[in-house]
Design an enzyme around this catalytic site. Structure first.
Site, PDB file in Angstrom:
ATOM      1  N   LEU A  36      56.975  -4.525  -1.943  1.00 12.35           N
ATOM      2  CA  LEU A  36      56.323  -3.875  -3.096  1.00 12.35           C
ATOM      3  C   LEU A  36      56.368  -4.776  -4.325  1.00 12.35           C
ATOM      4  CD1 LEU A  36      57.379  -0.111  -2.650  1.00 12.35           C
ATOM      5  CD2 LEU A  36      55.315  -1.267  -1.849  1.00 12.35           C
ATOM      6  N   ALA A  83      52.685 -10.286   5.146  1.00  7.31           N
ATOM      7  CA  ALA A  83      53.389 -10.414   3.859  1.00  7.31           C
ATOM      8  C   ALA A  83      53.191 -11.808   3.293  1.00  7.31           C
ATOM      9  CB  ALA A  83      54.875 -10.137   4.051  1.00  7.31           C
ATOM     10  N   SER A  86      49.390 -14.049  -2.262  1.00  6.11           N
ATOM     11  CA  SER A  86      48.055 -14.292  -1.710  1.00  6.11           C
ATOM     12  C   SER A  86      47.010 -14.807  -2.706  1.00  6.11           C
ATOM     13  CB  SER A  86      47.538 -12.988  -1.082  1.00  6.11           C
ATOM     14  OG  SER A  86      47.297 -12.036  -2.103  1.00  6.11           O
ATOM     15  N   THR A 126      44.765 -18.079   6.995  1.00  2.00           N
ATOM     16  CA  THR A 126      43.549 -18.099   6.173  1.00  2.00           C
ATOM     17  C   THR A 126      42.715 -19.344   6.464  1.00  2.00           C
ATOM     18  OG1 THR A 126      42.800 -18.426   3.887  1.00  2.00           O
ATOM     19  CG2 THR A 126      45.044 -19.089   4.348  1.00  2.00           C
ATOM     20  N   ASP A 127      41.408 -19.220   6.248  1.00  2.00           N
ATOM     21  CA  ASP A 127      40.543 -20.400   6.405  1.00  2.00           C
ATOM     22  C   ASP A 127      40.852 -21.475   5.359  1.00  2.00           C
ATOM     23  OD1 ASP A 127      39.436 -19.146   4.165  1.00  2.00           O
ATOM     24  OD2 ASP A 127      37.384 -19.135   4.917  1.00  2.00           O
ATOM     25  N   GLU A 128      41.581 -21.091   4.283  1.00  5.51           N
ATOM     26  CA  GLU A 128      41.873 -22.072   3.230  1.00  5.51           C
ATOM     27  C   GLU A 128      42.777 -23.198   3.710  1.00  5.51           C
ATOM     28  OE1 GLU A 128      42.681 -20.742  -0.713  1.00  5.51           O
ATOM     29  OE2 GLU A 128      41.254 -19.095  -0.578  1.00  5.51           O
ATOM     30  N   TYR A 151      48.917 -22.321  -2.820  1.00  9.35           N
ATOM     31  CA  TYR A 151      48.804 -21.169  -1.902  1.00  9.35           C
ATOM     32  C   TYR A 151      48.458 -21.636  -0.488  1.00  9.35           C
ATOM     33  CZ  TYR A 151      46.365 -17.527   0.701  1.00  9.35           C
ATOM     34  OH  TYR A 151      45.933 -16.691   1.703  1.00  9.35           O
ATOM     35  N   LYS A 155      50.570 -21.592   3.128  1.00 14.25           N
ATOM     36  CA  LYS A 155      50.087 -20.929   4.350  1.00 14.25           C
ATOM     37  C   LYS A 155      49.993 -21.939   5.502  1.00 14.25           C
ATOM     38  CE  LYS A 155      48.782 -17.173   4.725  1.00 14.25           C
ATOM     39  NZ  LYS A 155      49.516 -15.920   5.075  1.00 14.25           N
ATOM     40  N   ASN A 180      37.203 -14.954   3.358  1.00 13.38           N
ATOM     41  CA  ASN A 180      37.445 -13.997   2.263  1.00 13.38           C
ATOM     42  C   ASN A 180      37.143 -12.566   2.676  1.00 13.38           C
ATOM     43  OD1 ASN A 180      37.093 -16.641   0.896  1.00 13.38           O
ATOM     44  ND2 ASN A 180      37.372 -15.403  -0.915  1.00 13.38           N
ATOM     45  N   TYR A 208      34.030 -18.734 -12.820  1.00 11.62           N
ATOM     46  CA  TYR A 208      34.606 -20.075 -12.907  1.00 11.62           C
ATOM     47  C   TYR A 208      33.521 -21.135 -12.685  1.00 11.62           C
ATOM     48  CZ  TYR A 208      39.169 -17.741 -12.054  1.00 11.62           C
ATOM     49  OH  TYR A 208      40.274 -16.935 -12.109  1.00 11.62           O
ATOM     50  N   ASP A 273      36.767 -23.855 -15.195  1.00 10.37           N
ATOM     51  CA  ASP A 273      36.890 -23.784 -13.736  1.00 10.37           C
ATOM     52  C   ASP A 273      38.348 -23.705 -13.311  1.00 10.37           C
ATOM     53  OD1 ASP A 273      36.025 -23.722 -11.145  1.00 10.37           O
ATOM     54  OD2 ASP A 273      34.814 -25.542 -11.282  1.00 10.37           O
ATOM     55  N   ARG A 274      38.568 -23.243 -12.076  1.00  8.59           N
ATOM     56  CA  ARG A 274      39.888 -23.279 -11.431  1.00  8.59           C
ATOM     57  C   ARG A 274      40.194 -24.726 -11.072  1.00  8.59           C
ATOM     58  NH1 ARG A 274      40.247 -19.744  -5.993  1.00  8.59           N
ATOM     59  NH2 ARG A 274      40.821 -18.072  -7.409  1.00  8.59           N
ATOM     60  N   HIS A 277      39.379 -26.428  -7.433  1.00 10.87           N
ATOM     61  CA  HIS A 277      38.594 -25.348  -6.811  1.00 10.87           C
ATOM     62  C   HIS A 277      37.861 -25.813  -5.546  1.00 10.87           C
ATOM     63  CE1 HIS A 277      35.858 -21.736  -8.137  1.00 10.87           C
ATOM     64  NE2 HIS A 277      36.312 -21.596  -6.901  1.00 10.87           N
TER      65      HIS A 277
END
Ligand code: NAD
Ligand code: DAU
Length: 337
Positions: A36, A83, A86, A126-128, A151, A155, A180, A208, A273-274, A277
């Site tokens: 949590l 968990a 993210s 994740t695809d990232e 991130y 992962k 996504n 962004y 922008d990020r 990115h």
């Protein structure tokens, strides 16, 4: 599969997965372990908290003693590990917590899964982890891992640990790498619910850069059905990509939101922008479609209508989030952007 430990089951995808399993696989018991954090919310589980096949435990996946007790007390057969920290933007501000949960937490679960000889360990990745694409091409399962943000690096590290446990000690694992997600109960730090919330309140929509970054969007329920197929039908040691074959620029997605809500494009504001990115993600889901017979149940257009209408009908859920710590988060991320 009688009893599964779902970690992170009070978050966006985890809560949708718990709800799907309890509704559609009634012989299955779900033990839901969630710390949590800001992203975990028992209101995401409201209607299933009283289900006799659902047992919620508040706790951290890094707490080995607790994880062992939960597995032993409930005679858990398999783990599905959602968990995580993210959000890419938060990983640019505070990367350490991403290592704690996404890497050390996963390692903690892996060691216990191995000791307890669990039937299966499914890592929700994740695809990232594949990095970014140019204008052409798609990620396949053999695409080299090349993460670009803290991130995605965390992962990717977790994915490597999972497959190393399989290679070295025959842990029975699978990894899913999805694009996504969008849908009900997504925390409004992510692009789609953030833009819906802002548009509903006639606030500027912070896009962004040029807004031409491309993501491959999948409705969350369809991600959940893919995970169930992998958990129950895949051979151990297999990795599966999951995507919607739905490439859209961020401006296209925002256009859909504005049209459904009857709001004007003048709300759009291009902001800084990020850093780092990723320009484009696109997933080839051919393997899961051909080997496990999975396919998405809704089109992007239908999924977006369901999602936007759910947010319109869930004002209390949204208000409870955006009236708290979220205000500070939003200020810190967007006020000087
Ligand atoms: P989320 O941030 O909404 O939920 C994460 C959940 O994990 C929260 O309930 C949080 O309380 C819990 N949690 C965090 N740290 C924990 C810890 N140490 N111990 C126990 N619980 C902890 O995330 P999400 O969007 O639902 O993503 C779930 C998983 O799916 C993540 O692993 C993410 O990397 C992956 N994923 C997400 C997407 C997406 O588009 N959202 C796409 C592909 C993969
Ligand atoms: O691809 C899967 C990944 O998708 C998951 O692994 C991550 O957990 C999930 O957060 C998501 O990552 P993204 O960074 O792609 O999602 P996000 O919603 O943060 O951003 C989507 C796109 O929208 C991205 O190009 C950045 C842009 N964006 C985002 C926000 C929050 C904006 O233009 N403005 C914003 O305010």
């Amino acid at each position: 599969m009688r009893t599964i430990l779902v970690t992170g089951g009070a978050g966006f995808i985890g809560s949708n997965f718990v709800r799907m399993v309890l509704a559609e696989h009634t012989d299955c018991v779900v033990v839901n372990l969630d710390k949590l954090t800001y992203a975990g919310n028992l209101e995401n589980l409201g209607d299933v908290m009283d289900d006799p096949n659902h047992r919620f435990v508040k706790g951290d996946i890094c707490d080995a003693g607790l994880v062992e007790k939960v597995i032993d007390d409930n005679k858990v057969d398999a783990i599905v590990n959602f968990a995580a920290e993210s959000h890419v933007d938060r990983s640019l501000v505070e990367p350490g917590i991403f290592i704690d949960t996404n890497v050390t937490g996963t390692l903690t679960l892996l060691k216990i899964a191995l000791e307890r000889k669990l039937e299966r360990f499914v890592q929700i990745s994740t695809d990232e982890v594949y990095g970014s694409l140019g204008v052409e091409g798609m990620f396949i399962e053999e695409t080299p891992i090349s993460p670009n943000s803290p991130y995605s690096a965390s992962k990717a590290a977790a994915d490597h640990l999972v497959s190393a446990f399989g290679h070295t000690w025959d842990l029975r694992y699978n990894i899913t790498r999805c694009s996504n997600n969008y849908g009900e109960y997504q925390f409004p730090e992510k692009m789609i619910p953030l833009m819906i919330n802002n548009a509903l309140n006639d606030k500027e929509l912070p896009v962004y850069g040029d807004g031409l970054y491309v993501r491959d969007w999948l409705y969350v329920y369809d991600h959940c059905t893919a995970i169930w197929k992998v958990l129950t039908e895949a051979q151990p040691g297999e990795i599966y990509n999951v995507g919607g074959n739905n490439e859209k620029t961020n401006l296209e997605v925002i256009g859909v939101i504005l049209e459904r809500l009857g709001k004007d494009k003048s709300l759009i504001r291009h902001v800084a922008d990020r850093p780092g990115h990723d320009r484009r993600y696109a997933i080839d889901s051919g393997k899961i479609m051909s080997r496990l017979g999975w396919s998405p149940s809704v089109t992007f257009e239908t999924g977006m209508v369901k999602t936007i209408d759910w947010y319109l009908a869930s004002g209390k859920w949204l208000d409870n989030i955006v009236s708290g710590e979220y205000q500070k988060y939003y200020e810190s991320m967007y006020s000087d952007r």
